[in-house]
Write an enzyme that holds these catalytic residues in place. Structure first.
Site, PDB file in Angstrom:
ATOM      1  CE  LYS A   1      -2.418   2.571   3.618  1.00 23.71           C
ATOM      2  NZ  LYS A   1      -1.313   3.274   4.218  1.00 23.71           N
ATOM      3  CG  ASN A   2       2.187   2.906   3.525  1.00 20.17           C
ATOM      4  OD1 ASN A   2       1.054   3.302   3.245  1.00 20.17           O
ATOM      5  ND2 ASN A   2       2.557   2.649   4.766  1.00 20.17           N
TER       6      ASN A   2
ATOM      7  NE  ARG B   1      -0.860  12.184   7.134  1.00 16.71           N
ATOM      8  CZ  ARG B   1      -1.094  13.384   7.620  1.00 16.71           C
ATOM      9  NH1 ARG B   1      -2.323  13.764   7.873  1.00 16.71           N
ATOM     10  NH2 ARG B   1      -0.119  14.202   7.848  1.00 16.71           N
TER      11      ARG B   1
ATOM     12  CB  CYS C   1      -5.111   6.671   9.840  1.00 19.04           C
ATOM     13  SG  CYS C   1      -5.866   5.207   9.146  1.00 19.04           S
TER      14      CYS C   1
ATOM     15  NE  ARG D   1      -0.008  10.222   9.984  1.00 16.41           N
ATOM     16  CZ  ARG D   1      -0.417   9.259   9.175  1.00 16.41           C
ATOM     17  NH1 ARG D   1      -1.687   8.911   9.153  1.00 16.41           N
ATOM     18  NH2 ARG D   1       0.442   8.640   8.391  1.00 16.41           N
ATOM     19  N   PRO D   2       2.141  16.374  11.312  1.00 13.30           N
ATOM     20  CG  PRO D   2       3.966  17.163  12.531  1.00 13.30           C
ATOM     21  CD  PRO D   2       2.907  16.114  12.540  1.00 13.30           C
TER      22      PRO D   2
ATOM     23  CG  ASP E   1       7.418  20.105  10.418  1.00 16.50           C
ATOM     24  OD1 ASP E   1       6.621  19.184  10.668  1.00 16.50           O
ATOM     25  OD2 ASP E   1       8.583  20.126  10.849  1.00 16.50           O
ATOM     26  CD  GLN E   2      11.362  18.208   9.181  1.00 20.11           C
ATOM     27  OE1 GLN E   2      12.490  18.114   8.675  1.00 20.11           O
ATOM     28  NE2 GLN E   2      11.043  19.168  10.030  1.00 20.11           N
TER      29      GLN E   2
ATOM     30  CG  ASP F   1       2.480   1.512   9.613  1.00 15.35           C
ATOM     31  OD1 ASP F   1       2.075   2.392  10.397  1.00 15.35           O
ATOM     32  OD2 ASP F   1       2.890   1.772   8.463  1.00 15.35           O
TER      33      ASP F   1
ATOM     34  NE  ARG G   1      -6.885   4.946   4.613  1.00 16.70           N
ATOM     35  CZ  ARG G   1      -5.886   5.306   5.399  1.00 16.70           C
ATOM     36  NH1 ARG G   1      -6.096   5.484   6.680  1.00 16.70           N
ATOM     37  NH2 ARG G   1      -4.684   5.503   4.935  1.00 16.70           N
TER      38      ARG G   1
HETATM   39  N1  EPU Z   1       6.814  14.199  11.140  1.00 14.70           N
HETATM   40  C1  EPU Z   1       6.921  15.540  11.428  1.00 14.70           C
HETATM   41  N2  EPU Z   1       6.928  16.424  10.395  1.00 14.70           N
HETATM   42  C2  EPU Z   1       6.817  16.028   9.102  1.00 14.70           C
HETATM   43  C3  EPU Z   1       6.705  14.654   8.811  1.00 14.70           C
HETATM   44  C4  EPU Z   1       6.710  13.761   9.865  1.00 14.70           C
HETATM   45  O1  EPU Z   1       7.011  15.952  12.602  1.00 14.70           O
HETATM   46  O2  EPU Z   1       6.836  16.886   8.208  1.00 14.70           O
HETATM   47  C5  EPU Z   1       6.844  13.223  12.255  1.00 14.70           C
HETATM   48  C6  EPU Z   1       5.512  12.498  12.391  1.00 14.70           C
HETATM   49  O3  EPU Z   1       4.609  13.202  13.193  1.00 14.70           O
HETATM   50  C7  EPU Z   1       5.961  11.181  12.989  1.00 14.70           C
HETATM   51  C8  EPU Z   1       7.332  10.936  12.350  1.00 14.70           C
HETATM   52  O4  EPU Z   1       7.778  12.213  11.917  1.00 14.70           O
HETATM   53  O5  EPU Z   1       6.120  11.319  14.357  1.00 14.70           O
HETATM   54  C9  EPU Z   1       7.342   9.987  11.165  1.00 14.70           C
HETATM   55  O6  EPU Z   1       6.358  10.353  10.223  1.00 14.70           O
HETATM   56  P1  EPU Z   1       6.484   9.972   8.682  1.00 14.70           P
HETATM   57  O7  EPU Z   1       6.523  11.232   7.890  1.00 14.70           O
HETATM   58  O8  EPU Z   1       7.608   9.012   8.514  1.00 14.70           O
HETATM   59  O9  EPU Z   1       5.117   9.247   8.404  1.00 14.70           O
HETATM   60  P2  EPU Z   1       4.124   9.427   7.194  1.00 14.70           P
HETATM   61  O10 EPU Z   1       4.863   9.629   5.923  1.00 14.70           O
HETATM   62  O11 EPU Z   1       3.047  10.383   7.529  1.00 14.70           O
HETATM   63  C10 EPU Z   1       4.189   6.883   6.605  1.00 14.70           C
HETATM   64  C11 EPU Z   1       3.176   5.816   6.368  1.00 14.70           C
HETATM   65  C12 EPU Z   1       2.517   5.443   7.683  1.00 14.70           C
HETATM   66  C13 EPU Z   1       3.580   4.989   8.669  1.00 14.70           C
HETATM   67  C14 EPU Z   1       4.680   6.054   8.804  1.00 14.70           C
HETATM   68  C15 EPU Z   1       5.849   5.605   9.643  1.00 14.70           C
HETATM   69  C16 EPU Z   1       2.451   6.274   4.143  1.00 14.70           C
HETATM   70  C17 EPU Z   1       1.382   6.765   3.241  1.00 14.70           C
HETATM   71  N3  EPU Z   1       2.190   6.298   5.428  1.00 14.70           N
HETATM   72  O12 EPU Z   1       3.478   7.991   7.152  1.00 14.70           O
HETATM   73  O13 EPU Z   1       1.660   4.354   7.379  1.00 14.70           O
HETATM   74  O14 EPU Z   1       3.002   4.768   9.919  1.00 14.70           O
HETATM   75  O15 EPU Z   1       5.182   6.397   7.494  1.00 14.70           O
HETATM   76  O16 EPU Z   1       6.432   4.469   9.112  1.00 14.70           O
HETATM   77  O17 EPU Z   1       3.488   5.824   3.690  1.00 14.70           O
HETATM   78  C18 EPU Z   1      -0.173   2.917   7.717  1.00 14.70           C
HETATM   79  O18 EPU Z   1       0.179   2.332   6.683  1.00 14.70           O
HETATM   80  O19 EPU Z   1      -1.035   2.483   8.500  1.00 14.70           O
HETATM   81  C19 EPU Z   1       0.477   4.183   8.040  1.00 14.70           C
HETATM   82  C20 EPU Z   1      -0.021   5.023   8.932  1.00 14.70           C
END
Ligand code: EPU
Length: 421
Positions: A22-23, A93, A117, A122-123, A125-126, A307, A400
């Site tokens: 999925k991801n 997302r 979800c 889930r910011p 900013d990065q 996850d 999803r």
């Molecule tokens: N974070 C920030 N700022 C940012 C981005 C991230 O503070 O700009 C923080 C987040 O709040 C979190 C950490 O950094 O504490 C990691 O977040 P990440 O950006 O890695 O997560 P994501 O890209 O939003 C993806 C997966 C998630 C999975 C996470 C961690 C996708 C679409 N989603 O989310 O998958 O939990 O990486 O591995 O790839 C799921 O499949 O159920 C799912 C939630």
């Protein structure tokens, strides 16, 4: 509202084939926006997040063909709109990937803030920091993000992420592949789907190196052309079935997996008492009837994935002794399912980032509510392991991310059905 009804207690037996990740799919489909030409993408999971993304891409002007199951042929050559439909974007997302891909292709975009979800703040900013480093001007409101090339245009640059964010790494990679110059993403995420996205882009003509390490280097190219690419198997779907066998009992061959991606999950399940045998592209999991307590701390890849937190918690709830489960990526993720597991008889105490789980030798059926995708998967596992009937509500979250869940579990001997009211 649709729900699952599960009669627990049957051990799982047989073979299950894992779908495409999925991801990876939700990153690769938006990445196809960068390609002028037809992309044939294979092993695409048929899940609601993918269907929403395809509708968004069609709305932008892409042509989408489905020549056979799990294969999509996507042609984004004719796209001119840079404003995806907000109502669809808010449903998931990963729609944030439209920012990087539209910026990379057109130098501008207007994208609503994503939904999906919401188990934590889930910011992004990065992601924004990366776009700015590449030369974008950013207007951010509570509703949308608007990006446009600044007065010097967009160009490659060095971006050092404050944390190894999966989303930011993929988004910056997409934004950078067509830009002049070189981009370096430092402290990059190393998850298998990051490598898969880089492989997809390279197959289409990009020059991305270092994916899977801390530093990704992107040498901008003028154009990406079409090609064929097959998405990797889903690490978390595979882990979910492995955890289901560990919790509910049985003996299952999990096919279409990359065992290396499963190492951190496999070793924890073995520690808890499951027998695991790795083959080239399959894993056999056999329960030994005994579950031991363990300690797990979630970490970015190659650590134990966040996850899989909820699914391993169900195994802990059934293990002998006291287990400790620490979440280091999304602190509030426990709240999506722990209360529901407690209503099934689990004993869980949450203290900040750590849940202390006192194992019980059985769970009992109950009516429980999924609050996010993986929480829902864990409640299904709990239902399979419990005595009596479990009803899992809010299953749109589960749908999803899990293709043919009912069919796959039924083929393994589970008694589970989907009820539409
Ligand atoms: N974070 C920030 N700022 C940012 C981005 C991230 O503070 O700009 C923080 C987040 O709040 C979190 C950490 O950094 O504490 C990691 O977040 P990440 O950006 O890695 O997560 P994501 O890209 O939003 C993806 C997966 C998630 C999975 C996470 C961690 C996708 C679409 N989603 O989310 O998958 O939990 O990486 O591995 O790839 C799921 O499949 O159920 C799912 C939630």
């Amino acid at each position: 509202m649709a729900r699952y009804e599960i009669k627990g207690g049957n051990p799982l037996q047989g073979t299950v084939t894992i779908s495409g990740a999925k991801n990876a799919a939700v990153a690769i489909l938006p990445a196809a926006l960068l390609v002028k030409g037809k992309c044939r993408i294979e092993n695409v999971p048929d899940i609601s997040d993918v269907r929403i993304l395809l509708s968004i891409l069609e709305g932008l002007g892409a042509t989408v063909e489905h020549p056979c199951d799990n294969v999509i042929v996507l042609d984004c050559s004719g796209i001119s709109s840079t404003q995806p439909e907000a109502a669809l974007v808010k449903k998931m997302r990963a729609s944030y990937y439209l920012m990087g891909s539209l910026l990379g292709r057109f130098g501008k975009c207007h994208v609503a803030l994503p939904g999906g979800c919401s188990f934590a703040t889930r910011p992004i900013d990065q992601h924004i920091k990366g776009f700015k480093a590449l030369g974008a001007l950013v207007e951010e409101t509570e509703e949308y993000v608007e990006l446009a090339a600044g007065k010097n245009g967009l160009q490659g640059n060095r971006v050092c992420l404050d944390m190894a964010s999966v989303g930011a790494t993929a988004n910056i990679m997409m934004a950078a592949v067509l830009l002049p110059g070189q981009t370096f993403i430092e402290n990059a995420a190393k998850e298998p789907h990051i490598v898969d996205l880089a492989n997809f882009l390279n197959t289409m003509g990009a020059q991305v190196t270092g994916a899977g390490t801390d530093t990704i280097k992107i040498k901008g190219v003028e154009q990406l052309q079409g090609g064929t690419y097959a998405i990797i198997p889903d690490q978390i779907e595979a882990g979910t079935y492995m955890a289901a066998v560990t919790a509910a009992g049985g003996d299952v061959l999990v096919k279409n997996v990359i065992p290396k991606h499963m190492d951190c999950i496999t070793s924890k399940l073995e520690e808890m008492g499951a027998e695991v045998i790795n083959y080239d592209d399959a894993i056999r999991v056999r329960s030994t009837g005994k579950l031991h307590s363990t300690t797990v701390k979630t970490r970015p890849y190659p650590g134990f994935p966040t996850d899989m937190q909820a699914q391993i918690c169900v195994c802990m709830a059934l293990a002998e002794g006291i287990s400790h489960l620490t979440e280091s990526v999304y602190e509030t993720r426990f709240f999506g399912y722990c209360t529901e597991l407690e209503s099934m008889g689990a004993k869980i105490e949450i203290n900040g980032k750590t849940a202390t789980v006192t194992g019980r030798n059985h769970l009992k059926g109950s009516t429980v509510c999924a609050r996010d995708l993986r929480a829902g998967a864990a409640l299904v596992i709990a239902g399979l392991s419990a005595e009596g009937i479990t009803r899992v509500e809010n299953i749109h979250f589960v749908e999803r991310g899990y293709e043919n869940l009912i069919e796959k579990l039924t083929a393994l001997g589970a008694t589970i059905r989907r009820i539409d009211d």
